[in-house]
Motif scaffolding. Structure first.
Motif, PDB file in Angstrom:
ATOM      1  N   HIS A 156      19.602 -75.995  65.267  1.00  0.00           N
ATOM      2  CA  HIS A 156      18.622 -75.516  64.295  1.00  0.00           C
ATOM      3  C   HIS A 156      18.894 -76.090  62.912  1.00  0.00           C
ATOM      4  O   HIS A 156      17.966 -76.478  62.183  1.00  0.00           O
ATOM      5  CB  HIS A 156      18.621 -73.984  64.236  1.00  0.00           C
ATOM      6  CG  HIS A 156      17.819 -73.346  65.316  1.00  0.00           C
ATOM      7  ND1 HIS A 156      18.367 -72.447  66.213  1.00  0.00           N
ATOM      8  CD2 HIS A 156      16.512 -73.470  65.655  1.00  0.00           C
ATOM      9  CE1 HIS A 156      17.430 -72.052  67.049  1.00  0.00           C
ATOM     10  NE2 HIS A 156      16.297 -72.652  66.743  1.00  0.00           N
ATOM     11  N   GLN A 165      16.068 -78.354  61.181  1.00  0.00           N
ATOM     12  CA  GLN A 165      15.438 -77.810  59.975  1.00  0.00           C
ATOM     13  C   GLN A 165      15.978 -78.463  58.700  1.00  0.00           C
ATOM     14  O   GLN A 165      15.580 -78.075  57.601  1.00  0.00           O
ATOM     15  CB  GLN A 165      15.649 -76.289  59.912  1.00  0.00           C
ATOM     16  CG  GLN A 165      15.146 -75.539  61.128  1.00  0.00           C
ATOM     17  CD  GLN A 165      13.663 -75.738  61.372  1.00  0.00           C
ATOM     18  OE1 GLN A 165      12.869 -75.803  60.438  1.00  0.00           O
ATOM     19  NE2 GLN A 165      13.277 -75.823  62.644  1.00  0.00           N
ATOM     20  N   HIS A 184       8.950 -65.103  59.884  1.00  0.00           N
ATOM     21  CA  HIS A 184       9.487 -66.367  60.382  1.00  0.00           C
ATOM     22  C   HIS A 184      10.958 -66.482  59.993  1.00  0.00           C
ATOM     23  O   HIS A 184      11.388 -65.943  58.963  1.00  0.00           O
ATOM     24  CB  HIS A 184       8.688 -67.538  59.831  1.00  0.00           C
ATOM     25  CG  HIS A 184       7.300 -67.638  60.379  1.00  0.00           C
ATOM     26  ND1 HIS A 184       6.381 -68.555  59.934  1.00  0.00           N
ATOM     27  CD2 HIS A 184       6.677 -66.923  61.373  1.00  0.00           C
ATOM     28  CE1 HIS A 184       5.253 -68.416  60.610  1.00  0.00           C
ATOM     29  NE2 HIS A 184       5.404 -67.436  61.479  1.00  0.00           N
ATOM     30  N   PHE A 185      11.724 -67.200  60.787  1.00  0.00           N
ATOM     31  CA  PHE A 185      13.180 -67.165  60.636  1.00  0.00           C
ATOM     32  C   PHE A 185      13.644 -67.586  59.245  1.00  0.00           C
ATOM     33  O   PHE A 185      14.655 -67.082  58.745  1.00  0.00           O
ATOM     34  CB  PHE A 185      13.850 -68.033  61.704  1.00  0.00           C
ATOM     35  CG  PHE A 185      13.828 -69.509  61.402  1.00  0.00           C
ATOM     36  CD1 PHE A 185      14.843 -70.107  60.683  1.00  0.00           C
ATOM     37  CD2 PHE A 185      12.773 -70.292  61.833  1.00  0.00           C
ATOM     38  CE1 PHE A 185      14.819 -71.459  60.389  1.00  0.00           C
ATOM     39  CE2 PHE A 185      12.734 -71.648  61.557  1.00  0.00           C
ATOM     40  CZ  PHE A 185      13.758 -72.238  60.823  1.00  0.00           C
ATOM     41  N   ASP A 186      12.935 -68.518  58.590  1.00  0.00           N
ATOM     42  CA  ASP A 186      13.395 -68.980  57.281  1.00  0.00           C
ATOM     43  C   ASP A 186      13.148 -67.954  56.189  1.00  0.00           C
ATOM     44  O   ASP A 186      13.620 -68.113  55.062  1.00  0.00           O
ATOM     45  CB  ASP A 186      12.761 -70.331  56.914  1.00  0.00           C
ATOM     46  CG  ASP A 186      11.245 -70.315  56.952  1.00  0.00           C
ATOM     47  OD1 ASP A 186      10.660 -69.574  57.767  1.00  0.00           O
ATOM     48  OD2 ASP A 186      10.635 -71.071  56.171  1.00  0.00           O
ATOM     49  N   SER A 193       4.906 -68.715  68.981  1.00  0.00           N
ATOM     50  CA  SER A 193       5.616 -68.048  67.895  1.00  0.00           C
ATOM     51  C   SER A 193       7.045 -67.648  68.244  1.00  0.00           C
ATOM     52  O   SER A 193       7.835 -67.336  67.352  1.00  0.00           O
ATOM     53  CB  SER A 193       4.834 -66.805  67.428  1.00  0.00           C
ATOM     54  OG  SER A 193       4.744 -65.836  68.459  1.00  0.00           O
ATOM     55  N   ASN A 214       9.359 -69.444  68.876  1.00  0.00           N
ATOM     56  CA  ASN A 214      10.275 -70.400  68.268  1.00  0.00           C
ATOM     57  C   ASN A 214      10.685 -70.001  66.854  1.00  0.00           C
ATOM     58  O   ASN A 214      11.626 -70.571  66.308  1.00  0.00           O
ATOM     59  CB  ASN A 214       9.639 -71.792  68.242  1.00  0.00           C
ATOM     60  CG  ASN A 214       9.522 -72.398  69.623  1.00  0.00           C
ATOM     61  OD1 ASN A 214      10.452 -72.330  70.422  1.00  0.00           O
ATOM     62  ND2 ASN A 214       8.366 -72.971  69.929  1.00  0.00           N
ATOM     63  N   THR A 215       9.990 -69.033  66.264  1.00  0.00           N
ATOM     64  CA  THR A 215      10.325 -68.621  64.899  1.00  0.00           C
ATOM     65  C   THR A 215      10.528 -67.116  64.749  1.00  0.00           C
ATOM     66  O   THR A 215      11.133 -66.677  63.789  1.00  0.00           O
ATOM     67  CB  THR A 215       9.237 -69.107  63.923  1.00  0.00           C
ATOM     68  OG1 THR A 215       9.683 -68.933  62.577  1.00  0.00           O
ATOM     69  CG2 THR A 215       7.924 -68.345  64.107  1.00  0.00           C
ATOM     70  N   TYR A 216      10.036 -66.319  65.715  1.00  0.00           N
ATOM     71  CA  TYR A 216      10.280 -64.878  65.705  1.00  0.00           C
ATOM     72  C   TYR A 216      11.450 -64.591  66.644  1.00  0.00           C
ATOM     73  O   TYR A 216      11.293 -64.648  67.872  1.00  0.00           O
ATOM     74  CB  TYR A 216       9.042 -64.108  66.164  1.00  0.00           C
ATOM     75  CG  TYR A 216       7.864 -64.162  65.213  1.00  0.00           C
ATOM     76  CD1 TYR A 216       7.988 -63.741  63.890  1.00  0.00           C
ATOM     77  CD2 TYR A 216       6.619 -64.610  65.644  1.00  0.00           C
ATOM     78  CE1 TYR A 216       6.909 -63.776  63.023  1.00  0.00           C
ATOM     79  CE2 TYR A 216       5.532 -64.643  64.783  1.00  0.00           C
ATOM     80  CZ  TYR A 216       5.686 -64.234  63.482  1.00  0.00           C
ATOM     81  OH  TYR A 216       4.611 -64.265  62.621  1.00  0.00           O
ATOM     82  N   TRP A 217      12.591 -64.301  66.059  1.00  0.00           N
ATOM     83  CA  TRP A 217      13.809 -64.189  66.853  1.00  0.00           C
ATOM     84  C   TRP A 217      14.267 -62.742  66.981  1.00  0.00           C
ATOM     85  O   TRP A 217      14.306 -61.990  66.000  1.00  0.00           O
ATOM     86  CB  TRP A 217      14.921 -65.012  66.203  1.00  0.00           C
ATOM     87  CG  TRP A 217      14.624 -66.481  66.117  1.00  0.00           C
ATOM     88  CD1 TRP A 217      13.648 -67.175  66.773  1.00  0.00           C
ATOM     89  CD2 TRP A 217      15.335 -67.432  65.327  1.00  0.00           C
ATOM     90  NE1 TRP A 217      13.695 -68.499  66.448  1.00  0.00           N
ATOM     91  CE2 TRP A 217      14.723 -68.691  65.555  1.00  0.00           C
ATOM     92  CE3 TRP A 217      16.414 -67.354  64.449  1.00  0.00           C
ATOM     93  CZ2 TRP A 217      15.161 -69.850  64.933  1.00  0.00           C
ATOM     94  CZ3 TRP A 217      16.858 -68.504  63.833  1.00  0.00           C
ATOM     95  CH2 TRP A 217      16.243 -69.748  64.078  1.00  0.00           C
ATOM     96  N   TYR A 254       2.051 -75.935  60.367  1.00  0.00           N
ATOM     97  CA  TYR A 254       2.772 -74.747  60.825  1.00  0.00           C
ATOM     98  C   TYR A 254       1.888 -73.502  60.821  1.00  0.00           C
ATOM     99  O   TYR A 254       2.262 -72.479  61.402  1.00  0.00           O
ATOM    100  CB  TYR A 254       3.982 -74.477  59.929  1.00  0.00           C
ATOM    101  CG  TYR A 254       5.045 -75.551  59.962  1.00  0.00           C
ATOM    102  CD1 TYR A 254       5.768 -75.817  61.117  1.00  0.00           C
ATOM    103  CD2 TYR A 254       5.338 -76.291  58.825  1.00  0.00           C
ATOM    104  CE1 TYR A 254       6.753 -76.791  61.144  1.00  0.00           C
ATOM    105  CE2 TYR A 254       6.328 -77.269  58.825  1.00  0.00           C
ATOM    106  CZ  TYR A 254       7.029 -77.517  59.989  1.00  0.00           C
ATOM    107  OH  TYR A 254       8.005 -78.482  60.012  1.00  0.00           O
TER     108      TYR A 254
END
Length: 280
Positions: free
Chosen positions: A78, A82, A113-115, A154, A156-159, A228
């Motif tokens: 990641h 990123q 989102h993860f960021d 989603s 891939n970004t909602y963890w 995105y």
């Protein structure tokens, strides 16, 4: 740390981390010869994007807009994908201001989102716990639902590791909520279906935080939306609505991701008349 004041509130940008994402993805169908005039790009076609939460202090509140990248919460894959060159210094920055993580009353999550959400959680020994132990986490109910039950895109970004440790701290709302006097979160959709825009109104002053519906100053054009974005047509509609409000009220627009500007104030014609620059 850069600051600005709006009425009763003081805003301070904290260092939440740095990513470098593909410029083409950040500007969607806009040709590179156009967007690269407004936002610098490196030899890998990556653009620098901060992930810097905004601390809002006033009226007896300590609030954060979003939570940064966190620390030691990304795999090497990641980090590479990123373009991460820096993780969070939020706790250090809070200490410089005489604050601890326990002093944060609420975190206003524009989306999960993860960021934006990684920094909600930290590791203590083998356990993952809320970073801001006393904070209520505000997020729209649609965003919270998708965070827990992501779709094939989603996920891939909602963890899961970003919501399970904080689920008891979450306050979800349907359309609008006021976490503090004059501060409003409104679910607008766009970048994500549960996306929220944050506004601060103080007498005749207005501040608009559109988060990833207008990720940087270079996304001012309402048609310049990201690849995105899950709902790009909705992003355009939200930008049309809030840019019109902002221009007519000569509002401040603040940024979480912008490499250069922390905030800009547009005049009625859409020209920048005042700005807060990021210190380098």
């Amino acid at each position: 740390m850069e600051t600005m004041r709006l009425g009763e509130y003081k805003l301070t940008w904290l260092r939440g981390g740095v990513t470098h994402l593909d410029g083409g993805a950040m500007f969607g169908v806009v040709p590179k010869p156009l967007w690269s005039k407004k936002y610098p790009v490196n030899e890998k076609n990556q653009v620098e994007l901060r992930t810097d939460p905004i601390l809002i202090q006033g009226n007896g509140h300590n609030l954060l807009i979003d939570a940064g990248l966190g620390n030691d919460r990304l795999s090497e894959k990641h980090r590479r994908n990123q373009g991460v060159t820096e993780e969070s210094f939020i706790e250090e920055d809070l200490k410089k201001l005489g604050l601890e993580t326990s002093d944060i009353d609420a975190v206003l999550m524009t989306h999960m989102h993860f960021d934006h959400a990684n920094g909600l959680v930290k590791k203590v020994g083998e356990n993952e716990v809320p970073t801001f132990e006393n904070a209520k986490i505000y997020v729209s109910d649609i965003e919270w639902e998708e965070m827990r039950f992501p779709n094939i895109r989603s996920r891939n970004t909602y963890w899961e590791q970003n919501w399970k440790p904080v689920q008891n701290n979450v306050y979800s709302f349907s359309q609008e909520v006021q976490p503090a006097p004059g501060i409003t979160m409104t679910r607008t959709g766009g970048h994500s279906n549960g996306m929220s825009v944050i506004t601060i109104e103080q007498e005749d002053e207005l501040l608009i935080h559109m988060a990833d519906n207008m990720a940087t100053h270079a996304h001012q054009n309402v048609l310049w939306v990201m690849a995105y974005d899950d709902y790009p047509i909705d992003s355009i509609k939200v930008k049309e609505q809030y840019m019109d409000i902002g221009y007519n009220n000569e509002a401040w627009f603040t940024f979480y991701h912008d490499y250069k500007y922390r905030a800009v104030q547009f005049d009625s014609s859409g020209n920048i008349q005042n700005k807060v620059l990021r210190e380098k």
